[in-house]
Design a protein around this motif. Structure first.
Motif, PDB file in Angstrom:
ATOM      1  N   TRP A 264     -18.590 -29.620  33.327  1.00  0.00           N
ATOM      2  CA  TRP A 264     -19.423 -28.840  34.327  1.00  0.00           C
ATOM      3  C   TRP A 264     -18.455 -27.813  34.874  1.00  0.00           C
ATOM      4  CZ3 TRP A 264     -24.419 -28.301  34.062  1.00  0.00           C
ATOM      5  CH2 TRP A 264     -25.145 -29.510  33.711  1.00  0.00           C
TER       6      TRP A 264
ATOM      7  N   CYS B 191     -22.879 -28.973  38.387  1.00  0.00           N
ATOM      8  CA  CYS B 191     -23.130 -30.406  38.327  1.00  0.00           C
ATOM      9  C   CYS B 191     -23.949 -30.885  39.405  1.00  0.00           C
ATOM     10  CB  CYS B 191     -21.803 -31.124  38.253  1.00  0.00           C
ATOM     11  SG  CYS B 191     -21.041 -31.402  39.915  1.00  0.00           S
TER      12      CYS B 191
ATOM     13  N   ILE C  99     -20.425 -29.472  46.690  1.00  0.00           N
ATOM     14  CA  ILE C  99     -19.056 -29.299  46.339  1.00  0.00           C
ATOM     15  C   ILE C  99     -19.249 -28.008  45.074  1.00  0.00           C
ATOM     16  CG2 ILE C  99     -18.203 -31.712  46.581  1.00  0.00           C
ATOM     17  CD1 ILE C  99     -18.202 -30.853  43.081  1.00  0.00           C
TER      18      ILE C  99
ATOM     19  N   CYS D 166     -13.411 -27.702  41.269  1.00  0.00           N
ATOM     20  CA  CYS D 166     -13.157 -29.252  41.372  1.00  0.00           C
ATOM     21  C   CYS D 166     -12.096 -29.628  40.031  1.00  0.00           C
ATOM     22  CB  CYS D 166     -14.526 -30.069  40.530  1.00  0.00           C
ATOM     23  SG  CYS D 166     -14.251 -31.705  40.425  1.00  0.00           S
TER      24      CYS D 166
ATOM     25  N   GLN E  67     -11.036 -32.812  37.985  1.00  0.00           N
ATOM     26  CA  GLN E  67     -11.204 -34.205  37.610  1.00  0.00           C
ATOM     27  C   GLN E  67     -10.115 -34.948  37.371  1.00  0.00           C
ATOM     28  OE1 GLN E  67     -14.631 -36.097  35.029  1.00  0.00           O
ATOM     29  NE2 GLN E  67     -13.294 -34.608  33.864  1.00  0.00           N
TER      30      GLN E  67
ATOM     31  N   HIS F 104     -11.541 -29.472  45.472  1.00  0.00           N
ATOM     32  CA  HIS F 104     -12.160 -30.748  45.426  1.00  0.00           C
ATOM     33  C   HIS F 104     -11.602 -31.552  44.304  1.00  0.00           C
ATOM     34  CE1 HIS F 104     -15.381 -33.645  45.670  1.00  0.00           C
ATOM     35  NE2 HIS F 104     -15.431 -33.837  44.368  1.00  0.00           N
TER      36      HIS F 104
ATOM     37  N   ALA G 139     -11.806 -34.987  42.144  1.00  0.00           N
ATOM     38  CA  ALA G 139     -12.803 -36.079  41.742  1.00  0.00           C
ATOM     39  C   ALA G 139     -12.081 -37.040  41.173  1.00  0.00           C
ATOM     40  CB  ALA G 139     -13.979 -35.558  40.701  1.00  0.00           C
TER      41      ALA G 139
HETATM   42  S1  SF4 Z   1     -15.854 -34.019  37.865  1.00  0.00           S
HETATM   43 FE1  SF4 Z   1     -16.350 -32.508  39.406  1.00  0.00          FE
HETATM   44  S2  SF4 Z   1     -17.308 -30.775  38.438  1.00  0.00           S
HETATM   45 FE2  SF4 Z   1     -17.499 -32.426  36.939  1.00  0.00          FE
HETATM   46  S3  SF4 Z   1     -19.139 -33.621  37.351  1.00  0.00           S
HETATM   47 FE3  SF4 Z   1     -17.561 -34.778  38.892  1.00  0.00          FE
HETATM   48  S4  SF4 Z   1     -17.710 -33.393  40.681  1.00  0.00           S
HETATM   49 FE4  SF4 Z   1     -18.848 -32.178  39.060  1.00  0.00          FE
END
Ligand code: SF4
Length: 299
Positions: free
Chosen positions: A25, A36, A44, A49, A51, A121, A123
């Motif tokens: 995403w 996403c 967010i 982002c 990950q 962000h 994740a």
């Molecule tokens: S890793 Fe980040 S961009 Fe991907 S689904 Fe999760 S929050 Fe959304």
């Protein structure tokens, strides 16, 4: 070790026991092809982002729908020679930027690609159980110090570490993927004897942990897409702010273990969510069809 060769093939970038990988995403958003469900539900920015995980090869479970190569998991539940939080965050951001360079060669939104180099962000949900890493307080502090929000996803088997967190994530997720102990054993295949009890202790702790809490149900037909009452009991025990009811996706190494036909349709996820809503009193707040996910809210 074969694990790291496999991860490399899946375009993970590894820094000792930590790793980062561009989320589908994030890539889609930088190409203006969507975002996403967490952007839709919580605001967010998918394109900003990162990950990541501080424990890419370590976990207390071998979930059937896990996207990592569960047969290749590091021994034990202690990471040898742990890096300090600052080192991890600095190196993961550097590696994240190297992954972004690949997007320059395809049609994309230039402004978003520029912004993506400065992630807002984290994740902490990529692979493995992040709470195996013993310095999570420091890691969260490092991200927050850089003005980043943090979503921390745990499988709930480290209640003693969760309850002692001084620095809390922006949002704390607990994965609940079975309505009872019997299904838990068959679907999550825990490698520690008291995993179910530990998960239940973590759910009790969630009640007054002091940050936004989410229980995520990842569901697959023929595995754990059953007994909404059982899930209802666990949700009531934890009383989280939100519940995400989501179809398991056969991506990564899960493709070897899950059939596409086992993915509940969005309509079926919604029906299941309505049953959970009637058991718990939670309300249907939002949904995202292309991710087959429904959001339930306590208020
Ligand atoms: S890793 Fe980040 S961009 Fe991907 S689904 Fe999760 S929050 Fe959304």
């Amino acid at each position: 070790m074969r694990l790291f060769e496999l991860l490399k093939k899946q375009r993970y970038k590894v820094f000792n026991h930590s790793a980062v990988k561009l989320c589908l995403w994030t890539k889609k958003s930088i190409r203006d092809l969507g975002f996403c469900y967490k952007q839709k539900f919580y605001g967010i920015e998918s394109h900003r982002c990162m990950q990541c995980t501080p424990a890419v090869g370590w976990c207390t479970m071998r979930c059937r729908f896990c996207w990592r190569p569960i047969t290749e998991t590091c021994e034990g539940l202690k990471i040898p020679e742990e890096n300090d939080p600052e080192e991890i965050v600095e190196n993961l951001i550097k590696l994240h930027r190297t992954l972004l360079t690949g997007l320059g060669g395809v049609p994309h939104n230039e402004k978003k690609l520029r912004e993506a180099r400065d992630p807002r962000h984290a994740a902490i949900s990529l692979a493995g159980e992040p709470m195996v890493y013993s310095k999570m307080d420091g890691l969260l502090k490092e991200f927050h110090k850089r003005g980043m929000t943090t979503f921390l996803v745990t499988n709930g088997t480290f209640p003693e570490r969760v309850v002692n967190l001084k620095e809390l994530p922006t949002q704390l997720y607990v994965s609940v993927c079975a309505p009872n102990r019997r299904i838990f054993k068959s679907v999550n295949s825990p490698v520690i004897p008291d995993a179910w009890e530990r998960l239940n202790r973590t759910l009790e702790i969630l009640n007054d942990i002091g940050t936004t809490t989410v229980i995520r149900l990842t569901l697959a037909k023929g595995l754990n897409f059953t007994e909404p009452n059982g899930y209802g009991k666990l949700i009531k025990k934890a009383s989280p702010d939100f519940v995400e009811v989501k179809a398991a996706m056969p991506v990564g190494f899960a493709k070897d273990r899950l059939e596409y036909s086992q993915m509940p349709l969005h309509r079926e996820i919604k029906e299941f969510s309505e049953k959970i809503s009637s058991v718990t009193g939670y309300i249907l707040k939002d949904e995202k069809e292309d991710s087959r996910v429904v959001l339930l809210s306590r208020e």
